[in-house]
Design a protein around this motif. Structure first.
Motif, short mmCIF file in Angstrom:
data_model
loop_
_atom_site.label_atom_id
_atom_site.label_comp_id
_atom_site.label_asym_id
_atom_site.label_seq_id
_atom_site.Cartn_x
_atom_site.Cartn_y
_atom_site.Cartn_z
N SER A 220 0.82 -1.22 0.00
CA SER A 220 0.00 0.00 0.00
C SER A 220 0.85 1.26 0.00
O SER A 220 0.33 2.37 -0.13
N MET A 221 2.17 1.13 0.15
CA MET A 221 3.12 2.21 -0.01
C MET A 221 4.36 1.65 -0.71
O MET A 221 4.63 0.45 -0.62
N ARG A 222 5.09 2.52 -1.37
CA ARG A 222 6.32 2.10 -2.03
C ARG A 222 7.50 2.81 -1.38
O ARG A 222 7.46 4.04 -1.20
N ALA A 223 8.53 2.07 -1.02
CA ALA A 223 9.73 2.65 -0.41
C ALA A 223 10.77 2.92 -1.49
O ALA A 223 11.03 2.06 -2.34
N LEU A 224 11.37 4.11 -1.44
CA LEU A 224 12.38 4.48 -2.43
C LEU A 224 13.79 4.49 -1.86
O LEU A 224 14.75 4.22 -2.59
N ALA A 225 13.94 4.85 -0.58
CA ALA A 225 15.28 4.96 -0.01
C ALA A 225 15.19 5.08 1.50
O ALA A 225 14.14 5.39 2.06
N VAL A 226 16.32 4.83 2.16
CA VAL A 226 16.44 5.10 3.59
C VAL A 226 17.19 6.40 3.76
O VAL A 226 17.99 6.80 2.90
N THR A 227 16.95 7.07 4.89
CA THR A 227 17.57 8.38 5.10
C THR A 227 18.89 8.30 5.87
O THR A 227 19.58 9.31 6.02
N ALA A 228 19.24 7.12 6.38
CA ALA A 228 20.50 6.95 7.10
C ALA A 228 21.68 7.07 6.13
O ALA A 228 21.52 6.91 4.92
N ALA A 229 22.85 7.30 6.68
CA ALA A 229 24.04 7.45 5.84
C ALA A 229 24.44 6.13 5.19
O ALA A 229 25.03 6.12 4.09
N ASP A 230 24.14 5.01 5.85
CA ASP A 230 24.49 3.69 5.33
C ASP A 230 23.23 2.86 5.13
O ASP A 230 22.18 3.14 5.73
N ARG A 231 23.33 1.84 4.31
CA ARG A 231 22.18 0.96 4.10
C ARG A 231 21.72 0.36 5.42
O ARG A 231 22.54 0.05 6.28
N TRP A 232 20.42 0.20 5.55
CA TRP A 232 19.84 -0.26 6.80
C TRP A 232 19.82 -1.77 6.85
O TRP A 232 19.33 -2.41 5.91
#
Length: 326
Positions: A220-232
């Motif tokens: 129901s939502m699409r994720a594009l990116a995380v806001t942290a400096a490194d991959r989560w």
């Protein structure tokens, strides 16, 4: 011995006795219940982690650690409360990005000054935000979102859980870094914001990972990116904002333990050592992951430096976006 010499010697003995007593009390810490002050109501992420930590500290240090919830003003009331208590380590604060980084900038009238009034003990964990969009928005990457927003200035709404929180300020940082014109829509909490995002009332958000990951997994939502400096670690396939082409973008929410400034160093060191061991526990790490968090270990000096860096990071956003709390 004359009277002056006698009084001087007696004073020296009294001071030595008091120093010895204080040392003994510090060595015996904790000898009575310790309050862990949480600036949020029961049930939220900070409260859950505080209760897990209190349970482990109770077992490891053989004295009760009790959670005391004092919600209000994004944790400012709890932080102010701790500054009115003795400097003995028997009242600890569940510190977070609001109490020690954002509030001091947005709430200048608050009586709590992190540098003056608190001493860092231990960082506990951190949570990333994620850039999520309504699936009907015709974009599949951060670059495409930026291009779409620039082609439709003022037409996209980004939601937040309220003005001045990390979700709102992450959106303002996105605007500063990319030059897009998108409209902030504040809600009273993540729940109604996520509902409107899924229905298309607002089209995107930089929401806390735990609030949105369920909707992402359900489609129901699409994720594009995380806001942290490194991959989560919990969503390793999602790129960071920096990998997606937005420079100098590092937003996480975090939580740790502080005490009132002037708390004896032996007490602070004992607590830091105990918490450091807890953070290595697979069971504690598992519980953090359940709320979308990962451990965040820092030395005491690095914790203090981190707080300064956080203040500067959030001040840049607040000042650049001219954010004010009415």
């Amino acid at each position: 011995m004359n009277r002056r010499s006698f009084l001087g010697a007696a004073g020296g003995l009294t001071a030595a006795a008091m120093t010895g007593q204080a040392f003994a009390e510090d060595a015996a810490y904790p000898s009575r219940p310790v309050s862990l002050i949480v600036g949020a109501p029961p049930g939220g992420g900070n409260d859950i982690v505080a209760r897990l930590l209190a349970e482990r500290l109770t077992a490891d240090l053989k004295s009760p650690f009790l959670v005391d919830n004092r919600p209000g003003a994004s944790g400012a009331r709890a932080a102010e409360y701790v500054t009115r208590l003795p400097r003995d380590g028997y009242a600890l604060l569940m510190a977070n990005v609001a109490t020690h980084a954002i509030n001091p900038i947005l709430l200048p009238d608050s009586s709590f000054d992190p540098k003056r009034d608190s001493v860092p003990i231990s960082m506990l964990g951190k949570i990333t935000n994620i850039l999520v969009i309504n699936p009907k928005l015709p974009v599949n990457s951060v670059a495409e979102l930026i291009a779409y927003a620039k082609a439709h200035p003022g037409k996209l709404n980004f939601g937040s859980a309220g003005t001045g929180g990390s979700v709102h300020l992450a959106g303002e940082l996105f605007k500063l870094r990319t030059g897009v014109d998108i409209v902030h829509v504040p809600y009273r909490g993540s729940g109604p914001m996520v509902t409107d995002l899924m229905s298309g009332v607002c089209q995107l958000a930089f929401d806390n990972y735990p609030s949105s990951i369920g909707g992402v997994r359900a489609g129901s939502m699409r994720a594009l990116a995380v806001t942290a400096a490194d991959r989560w670690p919990l969503v390793p396939d999602l790129p960071t904002m920096q990998e997606a082409g937005v420079p100098n973008f590092d937003i996480t929410t975090w939580f740790g333990i502080t005490a009132r400034s002037g708390t004896p160093d032996p007490v602070v060191s004992k607590l830091h050592g105990a918490i450091e061991q807890i953070l290595k526990s697979p069971d504690f790490i598992k519980h953090l992951a359940a709320i979308g968090a990962v451990p965040f270990e820092l030395s005491r000096s690095h914790f203090a430096n981190f707080l300064t860096e956080e203040h500067n990071r959030w001040k840049e956003i607040v000042d650049g976006a001219h954010v004010k709390i009415a």
